[in-house]
Design an enzyme around this catalytic site. Sequence first.
Site, PDB file in Angstrom:
ATOM      1  N   PRO A  26      -2.468   4.451  -9.169  1.00 42.07           N
ATOM      2  CA  PRO A  26      -2.461   2.984  -9.211  1.00 42.07           C
ATOM      3  C   PRO A  26      -3.889   2.448  -9.084  1.00 42.07           C
ATOM      4  CG  PRO A  26      -1.520   3.804  -7.149  1.00 42.07           C
ATOM      5  CD  PRO A  26      -1.760   4.985  -8.018  1.00 42.07           C
ATOM      6  N   GLN A 104       3.865  -0.192  -8.942  1.00 40.24           N
ATOM      7  CA  GLN A 104       3.527  -0.121  -7.513  1.00 40.24           C
ATOM      8  C   GLN A 104       3.694  -1.505  -6.888  1.00 40.24           C
ATOM      9  OE1 GLN A 104      -0.488   0.227  -5.715  1.00 40.24           O
ATOM     10  NE2 GLN A 104       0.250   2.121  -4.784  1.00 40.24           N
ATOM     11  N   ALA A 181       0.082   2.410   1.801  1.00 41.43           N
ATOM     12  CA  ALA A 181      -1.184   3.132   2.017  1.00 41.43           C
ATOM     13  C   ALA A 181      -2.358   2.164   2.112  1.00 41.43           C
ATOM     14  CB  ALA A 181      -1.410   4.098   0.850  1.00 41.43           C
ATOM     15  N   TYR A 184      -3.031  -1.832   3.596  1.00 42.28           N
ATOM     16  CA  TYR A 184      -2.293  -3.063   3.300  1.00 42.28           C
ATOM     17  C   TYR A 184      -1.100  -3.223   4.254  1.00 42.28           C
ATOM     18  CZ  TYR A 184      -5.518  -3.116  -0.550  1.00 42.28           C
ATOM     19  OH  TYR A 184      -6.688  -3.131  -1.275  1.00 42.28           O
ATOM     20  N   ARG A 232       3.867   5.409  -1.327  1.00 41.11           N
ATOM     21  CA  ARG A 232       2.494   5.885  -1.193  1.00 41.11           C
ATOM     22  C   ARG A 232       2.001   5.665   0.231  1.00 41.11           C
ATOM     23  NH1 ARG A 232      -3.363   5.023  -4.312  1.00 41.11           N
ATOM     24  NH2 ARG A 232      -3.421   7.198  -4.891  1.00 41.11           N
TER      25      ARG A 232
HETATM   26  C1  LIG Z   1     -10.639   0.380  -9.456  1.00 40.26           C
HETATM   27  C2  LIG Z   1      -9.677   0.986  -8.479  1.00 40.26           C
HETATM   28  C3  LIG Z   1      -8.556   0.276  -8.092  1.00 40.26           C
HETATM   29  C4  LIG Z   1      -7.612   0.829  -7.193  1.00 40.26           C
HETATM   30  N1  LIG Z   1      -6.482   0.126  -6.895  1.00 40.26           N
HETATM   31  C5  LIG Z   1      -5.481   0.715  -6.194  1.00 40.26           C
HETATM   32  C6  LIG Z   1      -4.194   0.100  -6.077  1.00 40.26           C
HETATM   33  O1  LIG Z   1      -3.926  -0.972  -6.639  1.00 40.26           O
HETATM   34  N2  LIG Z   1      -3.259   0.743  -5.338  1.00 40.26           N
HETATM   35  C7  LIG Z   1      -3.510   1.950  -4.727  1.00 40.26           C
HETATM   36  O2  LIG Z   1      -2.616   2.498  -4.070  1.00 40.26           O
HETATM   37  N3  LIG Z   1      -4.710   2.572  -4.853  1.00 40.26           N
HETATM   38  C8  LIG Z   1      -5.680   2.001  -5.591  1.00 40.26           C
HETATM   39  N4  LIG Z   1      -6.872   2.670  -5.803  1.00 40.26           N
HETATM   40  C9  LIG Z   1      -7.057   4.023  -5.252  1.00 40.26           C
HETATM   41  C10 LIG Z   1      -6.716   5.070  -6.309  1.00 40.26           C
HETATM   42  O3  LIG Z   1      -5.323   5.032  -6.632  1.00 40.26           O
HETATM   43  C11 LIG Z   1      -7.045   6.502  -5.827  1.00 40.26           C
HETATM   44  O4  LIG Z   1      -6.348   6.765  -4.646  1.00 40.26           O
HETATM   45  C12 LIG Z   1      -8.535   6.698  -5.564  1.00 40.26           C
HETATM   46  O5  LIG Z   1      -9.316   6.241  -6.659  1.00 40.26           O
HETATM   47  C13 LIG Z   1      -8.862   8.204  -5.325  1.00 40.26           C
HETATM   48  O6  LIG Z   1      -8.453   8.991  -6.428  1.00 40.26           O
HETATM   49  P1  LIG Z   1      -9.552   9.572  -7.490  1.00 40.26           P
HETATM   50  O7  LIG Z   1     -10.459  10.476  -6.706  1.00 40.26           O
HETATM   51  O8  LIG Z   1      -8.773  10.309  -8.535  1.00 40.26           O
HETATM   52  O9  LIG Z   1     -10.304   8.376  -8.031  1.00 40.26           O
HETATM   53  C14 LIG Z   1      -7.828   2.122  -6.664  1.00 40.26           C
HETATM   54  C15 LIG Z   1      -8.984   2.828  -7.048  1.00 40.26           C
HETATM   55  C16 LIG Z   1      -9.884   2.294  -7.954  1.00 40.26           C
HETATM   56  C17 LIG Z   1     -11.086   3.107  -8.380  1.00 40.26           C
END
Ligand SMILES: Cc1cc2nc3c(=O)[nH]c(=O)nc-3n(C[C@H](O)[C@H](O)[C@H](O)COP(=O)(O)O)c2cc1C
Length: 373
Positions: A26, A104, A181, A184, A232
């Site tokens: 997400p 989500q 998670a 929030y 999550r």
């Molecule tokens: C631009 C951006 C927006 C994100 N928005 C959300 C979100 O809306 N909900 C959520 O649970 N995590 C969000 N995350 C966290 C990501 O889902 C993920 O947990 C995090 O980037 C680590 O994974 P990665 O190493 O593959 O980037 C966001 C991350 C990024 C980079």
Amino acid sequence: MPNTHPTLAPYQIGALELRNRLVVAPMTRVSADSDGTPTADMAAYYRDFADGGFGLVLTEGTYTDTSHSQGYLNQPGLALEAHVKGWQRVVEAVHANGTPVIAQLMHAGALSQGNSYGSNTIAPSGIPPRGEMLEEYGGSGRWPVPKTMSVSDIATAVQGFVDAAARARSAGFDGVEVHAANGYLLDQFLTDYTNARDDQFGGTVANRIRLTAEIVREIRAASDDRFVVGVRLSQTKVNDIAYRWPGGAADAEVIFAALAQAGADYLHIASEGRDFIDTARLDNGRTITEVARTVSGLPVMANGGMHNLAQAADVLGGGHADLLSIGRAALANSDLPVRIAAGTEFESFDHTMLLPMATIANVRAWRARQTVR
Ligand SMILES: Cc1cc2nc3c(=O)[nH]c(=O)nc-3n(C[C@H](O)[C@H](O)[C@H](O)COP(=O)(O)O)c2cc1C
């Protein structure tokens, strides 16, 4: 010879068949219309991941009600009929090649930094949040001190999740993921230092996970069996990457058991701000995702730097998770699964693609600048 990396093996969550283990994490893109309706641009953005071979797409955090849930201006919602119509376009675009998509559902609680329905924030307790607002989603400075949620505020929040899940069903989504998670609202209930309540939602870890479990139970009861209901969770938060569940594995067992008992179909463990191995390793040498699998018996999705294919293979092969969600590397490579299958190199993620804000338009502009060079 075709690549047979373990990330490419098919998998099933309930009735949902996934072509591989690679899931789009997400990611908030603050690119919806100002009333929270998803746009045609968002449909094209999500479709790219389906065309790029991902087994499952999770949407960005989507607000659930027209009260206190919205976290960011231009965040999409599932709180109005107009939102359903906008999401239908997204769902159709992702479904076009048979890829499933899950919404989500998010309530920002104290970490709301832009709510078009009102200016005050609510939380389990009136405790000032740590850290500062996220500039990439349009905020700056300290978050306001939230109002302590009354019994009726809690009922409104629960109903918001249940109604948003119903709207997700009518938009054609294959399921919902309850966002508990990253700091929030539901994580504020679970976290010891943001929850000072003395009712059934505060105190012990069993009490602090109760609200999330109730929401899962109610959504499950209102949905048919084919509709997937995931959750999550994370130890780290957008405003506190050092936090770990105080009781370690013992807390994890209580949390995962409560959610399995409530009827969750999968558990997704996020690694906000850190790589998987930094957030997942428990004191006793186990990983939090392996504990989740063992305790719940449910499919478990791991996250955090999973585009590192050696780590991805270890996590799947070592029994630490069944699915892997990919965030930043998916932004840089919407066709990551196709690249893995073909043995092609990945584009590296560059944080400047999310500046000055993490919108879809800014990533597109960043990409155009790269091509010009
Ligand atoms: C631009 C951006 C927006 C994100 N928005 C959300 C979100 O809306 N909900 C959520 O649970 N995590 C969000 N995350 C966290 C990501 O889902 C993920 O947990 C995090 O980037 C680590 O994974 P990665 O190493 O593959 O980037 C966001 C991350 C990024 C980079």
